[in-house]
Design a protein around this motif. Structure first.
Motif, PDB file in Angstrom:
ATOM      1  N   PHE A  96      37.125  99.723  30.314  1.00  0.00           N
ATOM      2  CA  PHE A  96      36.772  98.749  31.096  1.00  0.00           C
ATOM      3  C   PHE A  96      35.551  99.640  31.973  1.00  0.00           C
ATOM      4  O   PHE A  96      35.134 100.202  32.200  1.00  0.00           O
ATOM      5  CB  PHE A  96      38.223  98.985  32.154  1.00  0.00           C
ATOM      6  CG  PHE A  96      38.360 100.285  32.577  1.00  0.00           C
ATOM      7  CD1 PHE A  96      38.755 100.354  34.177  1.00  0.00           C
ATOM      8  CD2 PHE A  96      38.978 101.373  32.338  1.00  0.00           C
ATOM      9  CE1 PHE A  96      38.299 101.325  34.948  1.00  0.00           C
ATOM     10  CE2 PHE A  96      39.256 102.708  33.005  1.00  0.00           C
ATOM     11  CZ  PHE A  96      38.897 102.220  34.015  1.00  0.00           C
TER      12      PHE A  96
ATOM     13  N   ASN B 126      32.681  92.968  36.931  1.00  0.00           N
ATOM     14  CA  ASN B 126      32.963  91.608  35.840  1.00  0.00           C
ATOM     15  C   ASN B 126      31.728  91.189  34.527  1.00  0.00           C
ATOM     16  O   ASN B 126      30.343  91.389  34.270  1.00  0.00           O
ATOM     17  CB  ASN B 126      33.117  90.350  36.548  1.00  0.00           C
ATOM     18  CG  ASN B 126      34.582  90.420  37.361  1.00  0.00           C
ATOM     19  OD1 ASN B 126      35.207  90.765  37.859  1.00  0.00           O
ATOM     20  ND2 ASN B 126      33.665  90.089  38.686  1.00  0.00           N
TER      21      ASN B 126
ATOM     22  N   GLY C  48      42.683  93.737  28.446  1.00  0.00           N
ATOM     23  CA  GLY C  48      44.445  93.404  28.886  1.00  0.00           C
ATOM     24  C   GLY C  48      45.132  94.901  27.726  1.00  0.00           C
ATOM     25  O   GLY C  48      44.736  95.427  27.228  1.00  0.00           O
TER      26      GLY C  48
ATOM     27  N   ILE D  30      36.500  89.349  31.355  1.00  0.00           N
ATOM     28  CA  ILE D  30      36.877  90.112  31.602  1.00  0.00           C
ATOM     29  C   ILE D  30      37.164  90.377  32.707  1.00  0.00           C
ATOM     30  O   ILE D  30      35.552  90.836  32.920  1.00  0.00           O
ATOM     31  CB  ILE D  30      35.919  90.710  30.154  1.00  0.00           C
ATOM     32  CG1 ILE D  30      36.474  90.127  28.824  1.00  0.00           C
ATOM     33  CG2 ILE D  30      36.847  92.476  30.654  1.00  0.00           C
ATOM     34  CD1 ILE D  30      35.537  91.178  28.199  1.00  0.00           C
TER      35      ILE D  30
ATOM     36  N   THR E  79      39.723  95.219  33.598  1.00  0.00           N
ATOM     37  CA  THR E  79      40.719  95.091  32.709  1.00  0.00           C
ATOM     38  C   THR E  79      39.943  95.658  31.759  1.00  0.00           C
ATOM     39  O   THR E  79      39.055  96.027  31.211  1.00  0.00           O
ATOM     40  CB  THR E  79      40.112  92.730  32.610  1.00  0.00           C
ATOM     41  OG1 THR E  79      40.711  92.616  33.853  1.00  0.00           O
ATOM     42  CG2 THR E  79      40.947  92.675  31.002  1.00  0.00           C
TER      43      THR E  79
ATOM     44  N   HIS F  63      39.016  95.971  27.769  1.00  0.00           N
ATOM     45  CA  HIS F  63      38.407  95.275  25.881  1.00  0.00           C
ATOM     46  C   HIS F  63      38.180  95.847  25.691  1.00  0.00           C
ATOM     47  O   HIS F  63      38.078  97.134  25.445  1.00  0.00           O
ATOM     48  CB  HIS F  63      37.914  94.230  27.245  1.00  0.00           C
ATOM     49  CG  HIS F  63      36.684  94.167  28.120  1.00  0.00           C
ATOM     50  ND1 HIS F  63      36.580  95.326  29.448  1.00  0.00           N
ATOM     51  CD2 HIS F  63      35.639  95.068  27.493  1.00  0.00           C
ATOM     52  CE1 HIS F  63      35.949  95.165  29.089  1.00  0.00           C
ATOM     53  NE2 HIS F  63      34.753  95.040  28.418  1.00  0.00           N
TER      54      HIS F  63
END
Length: 153
Positions: A84, A89, A104, A118, A122, A124
């Motif tokens: 993450f 972002n 997530g 994303i 979060t 990922h």
């Protein structure tokens, strides 16, 4: 009498820094992107070697194509470990490949044409291509700091 010790301390710190810079593995470096100007980049014709070398301990290659104070755009090729970004972002457009991707708390199937949003924080990736090799455009808003990739369990 304290002055020579103080100077010796600075000299020792300087030498230690030089040694650490030579002995410690450096972060994967890539050339800086050109200044922002009108241009067309065909990312589909880029070979993996043109995208860049494998990033240490991964199956990922990445090349920054656009960098501004507000965001970056990169082309990526390969699989990525689960992680993450605390402060950036990310938006990914999958150009090639199909398989699984963690987003997530769930593992989802992705394919070429999918746009993945994303939000920062979060978990990922953890991607596994089942068809071809993943190739994606990755947009980071704001630009991701070099130390803002955190491995996830």
């Amino acid at each position: 009498m304290r002055r020579p010790l103080l100077h010796a301390g600075f000299a020792g710190a300087f030498l230690a820094g030089l040694l650490a810079a030579r002995l410690m593995p450096s972060a994967e470096a890539q050339s800086s992107p050109p200044p922002l100007e009108p241009r067309i980049i065909n990312v589909m014709s880029m070979t993996d070697e043109e995208i860049g070398p494998l990033i240490r301990n991964t199956d990922l290659r990445s090349r920054t194509l656009v960098a501004t104070p507000d965001g970056t755009v990169a082309v990526q090729s390969g699989n990525v470990f689960r992680h993450f970004h605390a402060d950036a972002n990310e938006i990914q457009l999958i150009l090639d490949g199909a398989g699984s991707f963690w987003l997530g708390d769930r593992e989802v199937q992705i394919k070429a044409g999918d746009l993945i949003v994303i939000p920062k924080g979060t978990i990922h990736a953890g991607s596994r291509a089942t068809t071809g090799r993943f190739r994606a455009i990755a947009i980071k808003l704001p630009p991701q700091r070099p130390d803002d990739t955190h491995a996830a369990p």
